[in-house]
Design a protein around this motif. Structure first.
Motif, PDB file in Angstrom:
ATOM      1  N   ALA A  58      36.672  43.182  35.323  1.00 20.14           N
ATOM      2  CA  ALA A  58      36.553  44.064  36.484  1.00 20.14           C
ATOM      3  C   ALA A  58      35.310  43.764  37.315  1.00 20.14           C
ATOM      4  CB  ALA A  58      36.550  45.523  36.040  1.00 20.14           C
ATOM      5  N   LEU A  80      43.091  44.941  34.421  1.00 12.59           N
ATOM      6  CA  LEU A  80      41.649  44.854  34.552  1.00 12.59           C
ATOM      7  C   LEU A  80      40.948  45.215  33.243  1.00 12.59           C
ATOM      8  CD1 LEU A  80      41.230  46.608  38.027  1.00 12.59           C
ATOM      9  CD2 LEU A  80      41.278  44.155  37.544  1.00 12.59           C
ATOM     10  N   GLY A  92      44.416  46.581  40.821  1.00 14.19           N
ATOM     11  CA  GLY A  92      44.998  46.249  39.529  1.00 14.19           C
ATOM     12  C   GLY A  92      46.220  47.101  39.243  1.00 14.19           C
ATOM     13  N   HIS A  95      44.477  49.164  33.510  1.00 13.58           N
ATOM     14  CA  HIS A  95      43.125  48.785  33.106  1.00 13.58           C
ATOM     15  C   HIS A  95      42.839  49.244  31.688  1.00 13.58           C
ATOM     16  CE1 HIS A  95      42.606  52.931  34.633  1.00 13.58           C
ATOM     17  NE2 HIS A  95      41.651  53.018  33.714  1.00 13.58           N
TER      18      HIS A  95
END
Length: 226
Positions: A58, A80, A92, A95
């Motif tokens: 990230a 991410l 994204g 995550h």
């Protein structure tokens, strides 16, 4: 049926994490990781070999790498990897926060890949639909306004809208999570809310498109063929 391994572009500046994840992913059937340490290496690999998905540090994402990857041909899901305490960069599809747990990573990654395959093969992805003041083009991953303005959508934003369209405009939260991410009912995640919030930000100057209802979401206007 395509049985080729999924090409996973693994982009992280941490040498140890990158090597560890690459070894772990290599041990999984159907996955073939390609580890790189920088955005420049990632774009060069993408241009030469392509990729079905990407795992992205990230920190690099926050430096503007996501648009470059998309422009470079990455159309698949992008997961991410966030340092602790860092906010989630826009762009994204999902995550995870470091330290990364392999089981969680595999669950999320395979769900993204499976849903991308399913959505791409499903009926309606080539249709063009009218949603109030917008034209929705799922295959192109974008909305268009009446004056011709194009609004780019992420893979997951496209799938959320397409899922709602296929449900007639309204769907429970758990149904969207299962249909778009492959999560079972009861999963405690704010992923859906985050994506809808970001979609609303993109349309801040226009008419609202997705509205919250009790237990789920609905489109502000019913989808009709354009």
């Amino acid at each position: 049926m395509d049985t080729a391994p999924k090409r996973i572009l693994l982009i992280d500046m941490d040498d140890i994490l990158r090597r560890t994840l690459a070894e772990q992913l290599s041990a999984q059937d159907g996955l073939r990781p390609f580890p790189v340490a920088s955005g420049e290496e990632a774009l060069a690999h993408l241009a030469m070999h392509g990729a079905d998905a990407a795992l992205l540090d990230a920190t690099l994402a926050a430096q503007g790498l996501i648009p470059a990857l998309r422009a470079g041909g990455l159309s698949g899901p992008l997961l991410l990897l966030l340092p602790v305490g860092m906010g989630v960069p826009i762009g994204g599809d999902d995550h995870l926060t470091k330290p990364i747990r392999l089981g969680t990573l595999l669950t999320r990654l395979k769900a993204l890949l499976n849903q991308t395959d399913t959505q791409s093969a499903s009926a309606g992805m080539d249709d063009i639909l009218s949603l109030g003041p917008y034209r929705f083009l799922p295959a192109a991953k974008r909305l268009e306004t009446l004056d011709g303005t194009r609004i780019r959508l992420t893979e997951k934003e496209t799938q959320i809208l397409n899922h709602l369209c296929r449900r007639g405009g309204t769907a429970p939260r758990e149904d969207i999570l299962d249909g778009v991410w492959g999560y079972g009912a009861g999963i405690n995640t704010h992923t859906l809310e985050t994506h809808i919030y970001r979609l609303r930000r993109k349309l801040a100057a226009g008419q609202p498109l997705v509205m919250r209802i009790e237990g789920g979401y609905r489109l502000a206007t019913a989808p009709v063929p354009a």
